[in-house]
Structures are given as C-alpha cells and as structure tokens.
Design a protein around this motif. Structure first.
Motif, PDB file in Angstrom:
ATOM      1  N   TYR A 152       9.736  -1.956  -1.382  1.00 60.69           N
ATOM      2  CA  TYR A 152       8.746  -2.699  -2.075  1.00 60.69           C
ATOM      3  C   TYR A 152       8.286  -3.869  -1.060  1.00 60.69           C
ATOM      4  N   ILE A 153       7.419  -3.496  -0.110  1.00 61.15           N
ATOM      5  CA  ILE A 153       7.168  -4.147   1.280  1.00 61.15           C
ATOM      6  C   ILE A 153       6.616  -5.594   0.930  1.00 61.15           C
ATOM      7  N   PRO A 154       5.555  -5.874  -0.375  1.00 62.64           N
ATOM      8  CA  PRO A 154       5.203  -7.269  -0.204  1.00 62.64           C
ATOM      9  C   PRO A 154       6.508  -8.241  -0.218  1.00 62.64           C
ATOM     10  N   SER A 205      -3.806   8.589  -6.845  1.00 59.73           N
ATOM     11  CA  SER A 205      -3.613   7.224  -6.115  1.00 59.73           C
ATOM     12  C   SER A 205      -3.989   6.284  -7.041  1.00 59.73           C
ATOM     13  N   ALA A 206      -3.391   5.102  -6.727  1.00 60.96           N
ATOM     14  CA  ALA A 206      -3.734   3.727  -7.398  1.00 60.96           C
ATOM     15  C   ALA A 206      -2.938   2.608  -6.810  1.00 60.96           C
ATOM     16  N   ALA A 207      -3.623   1.326  -7.314  1.00 63.31           N
ATOM     17  CA  ALA A 207      -2.910   0.019  -6.817  1.00 63.31           C
ATOM     18  C   ALA A 207      -2.138  -0.427  -7.916  1.00 63.31           C
ATOM     19  N   THR A 208      -0.732  -0.408  -7.643  1.00 62.71           N
ATOM     20  CA  THR A 208       0.385  -0.739  -8.554  1.00 62.71           C
ATOM     21  C   THR A 208       0.868  -2.231  -8.519  1.00 62.71           C
ATOM     22  N   ILE A 209       0.570  -3.057  -7.488  1.00 62.26           N
ATOM     23  CA  ILE A 209       1.378  -4.181  -7.368  1.00 62.26           C
ATOM     24  C   ILE A 209       0.197  -5.374  -6.815  1.00 62.26           C
ATOM     25  N   GLU A 214      -5.458 -12.812   0.207  1.00 63.65           N
ATOM     26  CA  GLU A 214      -6.810 -13.499  -0.309  1.00 63.65           C
ATOM     27  C   GLU A 214      -7.737 -12.568  -0.709  1.00 63.65           C
ATOM     28  N   GLY A 215      -8.294 -12.845  -1.999  1.00 65.71           N
ATOM     29  CA  GLY A 215      -9.233 -11.986  -2.510  1.00 65.71           C
ATOM     30  C   GLY A 215      -8.816 -10.755  -3.078  1.00 65.71           C
ATOM     31  N   GLY A 216      -7.532 -10.535  -2.978  1.00 61.05           N
ATOM     32  CA  GLY A 216      -6.862  -9.493  -3.718  1.00 61.05           C
ATOM     33  C   GLY A 216      -7.131  -8.287  -2.815  1.00 61.05           C
ATOM     34  N   CYS A 217      -6.325  -7.191  -3.276  1.00 60.69           N
ATOM     35  CA  CYS A 217      -6.448  -5.759  -2.517  1.00 60.69           C
ATOM     36  C   CYS A 217      -6.354  -4.677  -3.471  1.00 60.69           C
ATOM     37  N   THR A 218      -7.297  -4.018  -3.857  1.00 60.92           N
ATOM     38  CA  THR A 218      -7.178  -2.651  -4.417  1.00 60.92           C
ATOM     39  C   THR A 218      -7.039  -1.317  -3.960  1.00 60.92           C
ATOM     40  N   VAL A 219      -6.803  -1.465  -2.703  1.00 62.91           N
ATOM     41  CA  VAL A 219      -6.343  -0.365  -2.033  1.00 62.91           C
ATOM     42  C   VAL A 219      -5.190   0.376  -2.545  1.00 62.91           C
ATOM     43  N   PRO A 220      -5.184   1.772  -2.837  1.00 65.67           N
ATOM     44  CA  PRO A 220      -3.823   2.369  -3.390  1.00 65.67           C
ATOM     45  C   PRO A 220      -2.642   2.180  -2.426  1.00 65.67           C
ATOM     46  N   ASP A 221      -1.706   1.743  -3.200  1.00 64.43           N
ATOM     47  CA  ASP A 221      -0.286   1.467  -2.537  1.00 64.43           C
ATOM     48  C   ASP A 221       0.668   2.535  -3.044  1.00 64.43           C
ATOM     49  N   SER A 240       4.596   5.701  -1.015  1.00 62.42           N
ATOM     50  CA  SER A 240       4.359   4.339  -1.584  1.00 62.42           C
ATOM     51  C   SER A 240       4.854   3.344  -0.764  1.00 62.42           C
ATOM     52  N   ILE A 241       4.455   1.972  -0.896  1.00 64.69           N
ATOM     53  CA  ILE A 241       5.355   0.864  -0.505  1.00 64.69           C
ATOM     54  C   ILE A 241       5.758   0.021  -1.767  1.00 64.69           C
ATOM     55  N   VAL A 242       6.086   0.883  -3.013  1.00 63.12           N
ATOM     56  CA  VAL A 242       6.857   0.331  -3.881  1.00 63.12           C
ATOM     57  C   VAL A 242       8.073   1.032  -4.488  1.00 63.12           C
ATOM     58  N   ALA A 243       8.372   2.113  -4.280  1.00 67.07           N
ATOM     59  CA  ALA A 243       9.481   2.658  -4.488  1.00 67.07           C
ATOM     60  C   ALA A 243      10.527   2.419  -3.538  1.00 67.07           C
ATOM     61  N   PRO A 244      12.011   2.524  -3.864  1.00 66.50           N
ATOM     62  CA  PRO A 244      12.727   2.326  -2.665  1.00 66.50           C
ATOM     63  C   PRO A 244      12.676   3.111  -1.552  1.00 66.50           C
ATOM     64  N   HIS A 245      13.075   2.795  -0.365  1.00 67.43           N
ATOM     65  CA  HIS A 245      13.058   3.572   0.842  1.00 67.43           C
ATOM     66  C   HIS A 245      13.712   4.983   0.789  1.00 67.43           C
ATOM     67  N   ASP A 246      12.959   5.828   1.089  1.00 66.22           N
ATOM     68  CA  ASP A 246      13.290   7.397   0.853  1.00 66.22           C
ATOM     69  C   ASP A 246      12.299   8.571   1.651  1.00 66.22           C
TER      70      ASP A 246
END
Length: 375
Positions: A152-154, A205-209, A214-221, A240-246
């Motif tokens: 979960y990089i952010p 693909s989707a932006a989930t998080i 600033e201004g948001g980011c709708t690029v798929p993560d 993804s930059i969401v699921a645990p490192h694998d």
C-alpha cells in the motif's frame, strides 16, 4: 555511454557500474542544474550543459542511456536517434504505441540500436527459468500466475526514500504514470523472451485508492490481465500498489510447477515441484528441487537496494556486446516495442475492456552463452 536524466533511477544504474568494468560512463545531463551537479559530484562524472553536448561527446558506437521521466522518453530518444546515436531507454519506450513504433522505425532507418528496460530477463534467475522451460522440466507450460504487487505505497514512508546521490523517489510522477506501466515490464519481458509473442490480452484496470496528490489522481493503481501467447500459454498478471508485496512467478505444466519467489531478485532461486499421485490424492512435492544452470554468469551478483536486487546495466551490456561481437542482439527494439504495447494496454484497459489483439510481435530470445544447459 552517457546518461540523460539524473533522478532516482540513475543512481541504480550507476551502482551497477562496478559489475561492468568495460562500460565507460562519459558523463550526464539533466535540465535540473542542482540535481545534475549533485549526481556528477557523487559519482565523479562530467556534467554536460545540454543534450546536444552529450550527443557531440559520444563516440559513434556510444549509447545514450535515457533515464528521463516517461513523458520525456519519446523526445529525448528521437533526438538521440536523429543524431546517429544508439539508445537504451527506461520503460516505457513512449507513452503511446504510435510514438513507440515511430522510434523503432526511426532507429531501423538510421541503422541504430534501440533497446528498452527492464533488462532483468537477462539475469541469472530469468535465464535459469527459461532454460528449465526449454528442457521441459515441468512439461509443456500451460498456465502462469505472475504477481507484481508492491504494498500500500501511499502509506509507505516514501518521503524518506532517497537515492545515493540524494534524489527523492519520484512519488507523484510514479503515481501519475501508473504502476502497471512502470512495473509490468519486469514480468512481461521474462515471458516474451521465453514464449515469444502475446496474441491477445483481456484486462481490467482501476483507481482504487486515494494517492494523496493535489487535484486527485484517477490513474489506475491496479490491473489484472489475462494474456494468451501465440505459443499457447495463458498468463494471469496482476499489478498494484495496493495489495501486500508479492513478486512471485508460478508456472504450471504437465509434470509439475516452476516457481520464482521474487522476480526483482536477479539471483532468485528457481524451484520445481513434481506432481504425483499418492493413493487417491494428486499432490505436488512438499520439498521442491532447486533448478540450477551448469554454469553461471562470470560477474558478481547485484547488491540489494530497497525492494530489489537488480543489475540495471545488463541491457546496455548486451547492446555493447552485439555492437562489438555481432551474433544475436537480445536487447533489441522488437522486445521493447512488444512489452511497451502490452504494458500500455494493461495500464489503460479501464473497467470495460474488450479483448485486445496485439499489433506487434517478438520471437522467443535465444539463451545467453552461459545459460545453455542445466546441471
């Protein structure tokens, strides 16, 4: 070789220089004067005042190492090719397929080499896995599961991630470029080098998080792709930059499975689990057998830096070897273009993707000289 772009990744390339004593880095250029000065001071390099000065300083068979931000890849590579220089570019070749194809056409028309990152398919781990598939260790490969999840990089302390010469990890650029376009090539290049052309891709693909920009980011993560190769293999690739490192890669064949637990480790172990029947149960061997090459690369192994242990100069080395020795170039434009096309579609598929038919092609690559046989 000369470096254009002295951000975070440039230090990773320079850390690999000790593994390649025959490669001379003649200097570097960056439009940010302070960053350029810090980088050149740290590594003892000559700072160039412009791209034109870089191109003038390079010998005829020199290589421009394009490490600029993805949005600048096309312009820098095109200018370098027009000046008659070979180019090795960080991923992707360009931000759309038409521009990437234009660069390939230009390189061919000028008789110049054009290669692209990532180059980990030239590593000991990838070459061992390829040798195992050629030898039929697990039987014909039917299905591949490939994971490229980075956590979960952010929420990671990325503000503290600095390169050796002090460059911050380019968080905003990474988020706005997209993790699939940045990272899918690490697995795509392995698979295309082994199996050849991808026939079709069905992807989501989707932006989930919230990435906190600033201004948001709708690029798929995140993205999930089902890839059908012309040779018959089916691959499920997640990024993804969401699921645990694998970063696992699992190949299933008629005789069992081949597994690499971390594709970002150039010397990761390749393990085979034989499938067998015990009484009424179908099982994979609880204790895997390690697959090894009869001989390995002569160079020392890359040291770990953060989440990766990679030699970033393997691709440039392969281009130089081809320039001096001829034979086969395993870092050519066909692979870079095919991987770029696939990564672009995976990144941009969206939530209502139809099956995409690939437009480019790439034959399987021959093994490196030291990776011909297994023990």
């Amino acid at each position: 070789m000369a470096i254009v772009g002295t951000g975070y990744v440039a230090d990773l390339y320079m850390r690999s220089r000790d593994l390649h004593p025959d490669i001379e880095v003649v200097g570097a250029f960056d439009i940010r004067e302070g960053r350029l000065a810090a980088f050149c001071r740290h590594w003892g390099l000559r700072p160039f005042a412009s791209l034109a000065e870089v191109l003038d300083a390079l010998p005829g068979e020199g290589i421009v190492l394009n490490l600029t931000n993805p949005d600048a890849h096309y312009a820098v590579t095109r200018a370098s090719l027009e000046a008659g220089r070979h180019v090795y570019s960080e991923k992707p070749l360009a931000m759309d397929l038409a521009q990437a194809q234009d660069l390939v056409n230009l390189a061919r028309s000028r008789g110049r080499l054009l290669g692209g990152a990532p180059c980990s398919y030239l590593s000991e781990a990838a070459q061992t896995l390829a040798a195992a598939t050629r030898a039929g260790v697990c039987g014909p490969v039917r299905l591949v599961y490939a994971e490229l999840d980075d956590g979960y990089i952010p929420q990671a302390p990325h503000q503290k991630w600095l390169s050796e010469s002090g460059a911050p990890w380019p968080y905003e650029n990474e988020m706005r470029t997209g993790c699939t376009l940045e990272h899918a090539g690490y697995v795509l290049s392995w698979l295309v080098a082994m199996f050849g052309s991808i026939h079709s891709i069905t992807a989501f693909s989707a932006a989930t998080i919230d990435k906190g920009l600033e201004g948001g980011c709708t690029v798929p993560d995140m993205s999930i792709g089902i890839l059908k190769f012309r040779a018959g293999q089916v691959v499920r690739l997640t990024c993804s930059i969401v699921a645990p490192h694998d970063h696992r890669l699992l190949m299933t064949g008629d005789k069992g499975t081949l597994e690499v637990r971390d594709t970002w480790d150039n010397s990761a172990k390749v393990r085979f689990r034989r499938r067998f029947v015990m009484r009424r149960r179908l099982m994979e061997a609880p204790l895997p057998r390690r697959i090894r090459l009869a001989e390995g690369p002569a160079r020392r192994r890359a040291r770990r830096r953060g989440s990766a242990s990679m030699d970033f100069l393997l691709g440039a080395e392969e281009m130089f070897r081809f320039l001096h020795e001829g034979d086969t170039n395993r870092c050519d434009d066909r692979l870079a273009l095919h991987v770029t096309e696939a990564a672009l579609h995976l990144q941009n598929a969206g939530e209502a993707s139809e099956t995409y038919m690939m437009q480019t092609a790439c034959d399987p690559l021959p093994a490196l000289g030291w990776a011909q046989k297994l023990r």
